[in-house]
Design a protein around this motif. Structure first.
Motif, PDB file in Angstrom:
ATOM      1  N   ALA A  24       0.831  -1.202   0.000  1.00 16.27           N
ATOM      2  CA  ALA A  24       0.000   0.000   0.000  1.00 16.27           C
ATOM      3  C   ALA A  24       0.863   1.249   0.000  1.00 16.27           C
ATOM      4  O   ALA A  24       1.921   1.292   0.633  1.00 16.27           O
ATOM      5  CB  ALA A  24      -0.922   0.008   1.209  1.00 16.27           C
ATOM      6  N   LYS A  25       0.372   2.267  -0.703  1.00 16.92           N
ATOM      7  CA  LYS A  25       1.031   3.568  -0.740  1.00 16.92           C
ATOM      8  C   LYS A  25      -0.052   4.637  -0.760  1.00 16.92           C
ATOM      9  O   LYS A  25      -1.013   4.528  -1.522  1.00 16.92           O
ATOM     10  CB  LYS A  25       1.916   3.694  -1.972  1.00 16.92           C
ATOM     11  N   VAL A  26       0.119   5.667   0.081  1.00 16.98           N
ATOM     12  CA  VAL A  26      -0.821   6.783   0.127  1.00 16.98           C
ATOM     13  C   VAL A  26      -0.027   8.074  -0.016  1.00 16.98           C
ATOM     14  O   VAL A  26       0.969   8.286   0.688  1.00 16.98           O
ATOM     15  CB  VAL A  26      -1.631   6.801   1.446  1.00 16.98           C
ATOM     16  N   THR A  27      -0.479   8.929  -0.926  1.00 15.19           N
ATOM     17  CA  THR A  27       0.139  10.222  -1.173  1.00 15.19           C
ATOM     18  C   THR A  27      -0.921  11.298  -0.982  1.00 15.19           C
ATOM     19  O   THR A  27      -2.014  11.187  -1.527  1.00 15.19           O
ATOM     20  CB  THR A  27       0.709  10.295  -2.605  1.00 15.19           C
ATOM     21  N   ILE A  28      -0.590  12.336  -0.185  1.00 10.52           N
ATOM     22  CA  ILE A  28      -1.501  13.455   0.029  1.00 10.52           C
ATOM     23  C   ILE A  28      -0.730  14.746  -0.225  1.00 10.52           C
ATOM     24  O   ILE A  28       0.367  14.928   0.306  1.00 10.52           O
ATOM     25  CB  ILE A  28      -2.086  13.450   1.452  1.00 10.52           C
ATOM     26  N   ALA A  29      -1.324  15.615  -1.030  1.00  8.42           N
ATOM     27  CA  ALA A  29      -0.699  16.907  -1.363  1.00  8.42           C
ATOM     28  C   ALA A  29       0.721  16.705  -1.894  1.00  8.42           C
ATOM     29  O   ALA A  29       1.622  17.481  -1.596  1.00  8.42           O
ATOM     30  CB  ALA A  29      -0.710  17.845  -0.156  1.00  8.42           C
ATOM     31  N   GLY A  30       0.922  15.624  -2.640  1.00  7.27           N
ATOM     32  CA  GLY A  30       2.229  15.345  -3.234  1.00  7.27           C
ATOM     33  C   GLY A  30       3.251  14.741  -2.291  1.00  7.27           C
ATOM     34  O   GLY A  30       4.381  14.509  -2.685  1.00  7.27           O
ATOM     35  N   PHE A  68       2.262   7.229   3.582  1.00  6.69           N
ATOM     36  CA  PHE A  68       2.276   5.826   3.980  1.00  6.69           C
ATOM     37  C   PHE A  68       2.775   5.004   2.807  1.00  6.69           C
ATOM     38  O   PHE A  68       2.311   5.171   1.683  1.00  6.69           O
ATOM     39  CB  PHE A  68       0.870   5.359   4.383  1.00  6.69           C
ATOM     40  N   ASP A  69       3.721   4.093   3.080  1.00  9.64           N
ATOM     41  CA  ASP A  69       4.275   3.239   2.026  1.00  9.64           C
ATOM     42  C   ASP A  69       4.823   1.984   2.705  1.00  9.64           C
ATOM     43  O   ASP A  69       5.815   2.062   3.438  1.00  9.64           O
ATOM     44  CB  ASP A  69       5.384   3.977   1.277  1.00  9.64           C
ATOM     45  N   ALA A  70       4.151   0.857   2.517  1.00  4.59           N
ATOM     46  CA  ALA A  70       4.571  -0.364   3.207  1.00  4.59           C
ATOM     47  C   ALA A  70       4.135  -1.596   2.430  1.00  4.59           C
ATOM     48  O   ALA A  70       3.203  -1.547   1.633  1.00  4.59           O
ATOM     49  CB  ALA A  70       3.986  -0.406   4.616  1.00  4.59           C
ATOM     50  N   THR A  71       4.812  -2.706   2.729  1.00  7.97           N
ATOM     51  CA  THR A  71       4.473  -4.004   2.158  1.00  7.97           C
ATOM     52  C   THR A  71       4.512  -5.046   3.261  1.00  7.97           C
ATOM     53  O   THR A  71       5.476  -5.090   4.035  1.00  7.97           O
ATOM     54  CB  THR A  71       5.475  -4.396   1.055  1.00  7.97           C
ATOM     55  N   VAL A  72       3.476  -5.876   3.324  1.00 18.51           N
ATOM     56  CA  VAL A  72       3.434  -7.003   4.261  1.00 18.51           C
ATOM     57  C   VAL A  72       3.070  -8.242   3.458  1.00 18.51           C
ATOM     58  O   VAL A  72       2.008  -8.309   2.849  1.00 18.51           O
ATOM     59  CB  VAL A  72       2.398  -6.783   5.392  1.00 18.51           C
ATOM     60  N   THR A  73       3.973  -9.235   3.466  1.00 13.52           N
ATOM     61  CA  THR A  73       3.734 -10.484   2.734  1.00 13.52           C
ATOM     62  C   THR A  73       3.601 -11.683   3.671  1.00 13.52           C
ATOM     63  O   THR A  73       3.458 -12.808   3.211  1.00 13.52           O
ATOM     64  CB  THR A  73       4.863 -10.745   1.722  1.00 13.52           C
ATOM     65  N   ASP A  74       3.650 -11.441   4.991  1.00 11.43           N
ATOM     66  CA  ASP A  74       3.494 -12.519   5.968  1.00 11.43           C
ATOM     67  C   ASP A  74       2.116 -13.150   5.843  1.00 11.43           C
ATOM     68  O   ASP A  74       1.202 -12.594   5.232  1.00 11.43           O
ATOM     69  CB  ASP A  74       3.676 -11.979   7.393  1.00 11.43           C
ATOM     70  N   ALA A  75       1.907 -14.302   6.482  1.00 10.71           N
ATOM     71  CA  ALA A  75       0.616 -14.994   6.430  1.00 10.71           C
ATOM     72  C   ALA A  75      -0.498 -14.189   7.098  1.00 10.71           C
ATOM     73  O   ALA A  75      -1.651 -14.293   6.698  1.00 10.71           O
ATOM     74  CB  ALA A  75       0.736 -16.367   7.095  1.00 10.71           C
TER      75      ALA A  75
END
Length: 86
Positions: A25-31, A35-42
């Protein structure tokens, strides 16, 4: 999935975003990346993003989510100058 729109920030100041996440997931506000993260766990994990300074007014928001194999989850919460985590 990509969501694009606008959000009205009533007050400039420090904001913090976090998510219960399984996927990317990535969230950009006003450029600004808020938030920028990756979770691949079960299982999903609670991931806290850094505090960011955002301007007051109507600003653009872009939220992107990419599913990984298995169950997916992306539940975003935020806190700001006038409110606690919601």
């Amino acid at each position: 999935v990509k969501w694009e729109g606008y959000i009205n920030l009533f007050r400039a100041g420090e904001y913090r975003f976090e998510a219960e996440l399984r996927g990317k997931a990535k969230v950009t506000i006003a450029g600004k990346s808020v938030f920028d993260a990756t979770v691949t766990d079960a299982q999903s994990k609670l991931i806290r993003g850094p505090s960011v300074t955002l301007p007051a007014g109507t600003v653009r928001i872009i939220a992107e989510f990419e599913r990984v194999s298995g169950a997916a989850q992306f539940a975003l919460s935020w806190a700001g100058p006038l409110f606690r985590l919601e």
